[in-house]
Design a protein around this motif. Structure first.
Motif, mmCIF file in Angstrom:
data_model
loop_
_atom_site.group_PDB
_atom_site.id
_atom_site.type_symbol
_atom_site.label_atom_id
_atom_site.label_comp_id
_atom_site.label_asym_id
_atom_site.label_seq_id
_atom_site.Cartn_x
_atom_site.Cartn_y
_atom_site.Cartn_z
ATOM 1 N N ASP A 76 0.572 -1.316 -0.057
ATOM 2 C CA ASP A 76 -0.049 0.190 -0.034
ATOM 3 C C ASP A 76 0.932 1.272 0.399
ATOM 4 O OD1 ASP A 76 -2.235 2.349 0.693
ATOM 5 O OD2 ASP A 76 -2.916 1.157 1.849
ATOM 6 N N GLU A 77 0.711 2.123 -1.049
ATOM 7 C CA GLU A 77 1.793 3.320 -1.007
ATOM 8 C C GLU A 77 1.244 4.296 0.367
ATOM 9 O OE1 GLU A 77 4.464 4.985 -2.866
ATOM 10 O OE2 GLU A 77 3.517 3.587 -3.787
ATOM 11 N N LYS A 78 0.122 4.084 0.189
ATOM 12 C CA LYS A 78 0.530 4.948 1.842
ATOM 13 C C LYS A 78 0.975 4.942 3.010
ATOM 14 C CE LYS A 78 -4.485 4.895 2.004
ATOM 15 N NZ LYS A 78 -5.326 4.149 2.116
ATOM 16 N N CYS A 79 0.875 3.458 2.947
ATOM 17 C CA CYS A 79 1.714 3.026 4.095
ATOM 18 C C CYS A 79 2.798 2.043 4.303
ATOM 19 C CB CYS A 79 0.661 2.202 5.187
ATOM 20 S SG CYS A 79 0.246 1.284 4.773
ATOM 21 N N ARG A 80 3.278 2.710 3.270
ATOM 22 C CA ARG A 80 4.440 1.096 2.720
ATOM 23 C C ARG A 80 5.671 1.694 4.096
ATOM 24 N NH1 ARG A 80 6.164 1.714 -3.298
ATOM 25 N NH2 ARG A 80 3.952 0.328 -3.506
ATOM 26 N N ASP A 81 5.914 3.229 4.344
ATOM 27 C CA ASP A 81 6.671 3.527 4.981
ATOM 28 C C ASP A 81 6.691 3.550 6.457
ATOM 29 O OD1 ASP A 81 8.494 4.343 2.870
ATOM 30 O OD2 ASP A 81 7.679 6.207 2.996
ATOM 31 N N THR A 82 6.022 2.333 7.302
ATOM 32 C CA THR A 82 5.349 3.072 8.156
ATOM 33 C C THR A 82 6.212 1.282 8.788
ATOM 34 O OG1 THR A 82 3.217 2.444 7.939
ATOM 35 C CG2 THR A 82 3.618 1.764 9.799
#
Length: 124
Positions: A71-77
């Motif tokens: 998921d692009e929105k939360c990939r960096d979590t």
């Protein structure tokens, strides 16, 4: 604004302990009881880090991790997997799926706070 952390564990006692220790350390914590709730919450809101129990009913922590990484929105979590599964194969599976850290139960709550801080910094 405090650094936001999501905690997902189906064990009430562990979820409450982790929430308490992270809140005490200054993080803004949201706690959920299962993987489906974790996936929905991470997809809807921005979190710096999630602590995911690997073995939860429905969606496992690994299932949630796979969704987060796609998921692009939360990939960096940042993701810490929390589990009683300690074999090398389990640890390798966690890291190869995209976990940033892996903590084996039973664990030291103080060590968990240190690992969270190492991944996302001190709470702001």
């Amino acid at each position: 604004m405090a650094t936001r952390v999501l905690v997902a564990d189906d064990d009430d006692d562990i979820r409450e302990l982790v929430t308490f220790k992270l809140t005490q350390a200054g993080y803004e914590v949201t706690a959920v009881p299962d993987g489906s709730s974790a996936a929905d919450t991470l997809g809807a809101e921005r979190y710096a880090l999630a602590v995911l129990d690997v073995m939860m009913p429905g969606l496992s922590g690994l299932d949630v991790l796979r969704r987060v990484r796609r998921d692009e929105k939360c990939r960096d979590t940042k993701i810490i997997l929390l589990t009683a599964r300690s074999s090398d194969v389990d640890v390798d599976a966690g890291f190869s799926t995209g976990a940033d850290d892996y903590l084996i139960k039973p664990f030291s709550p103080r060590e968990l706070v240190h690992r969270v801080s190492a991944l996302v910094g001190r709470p702001s």
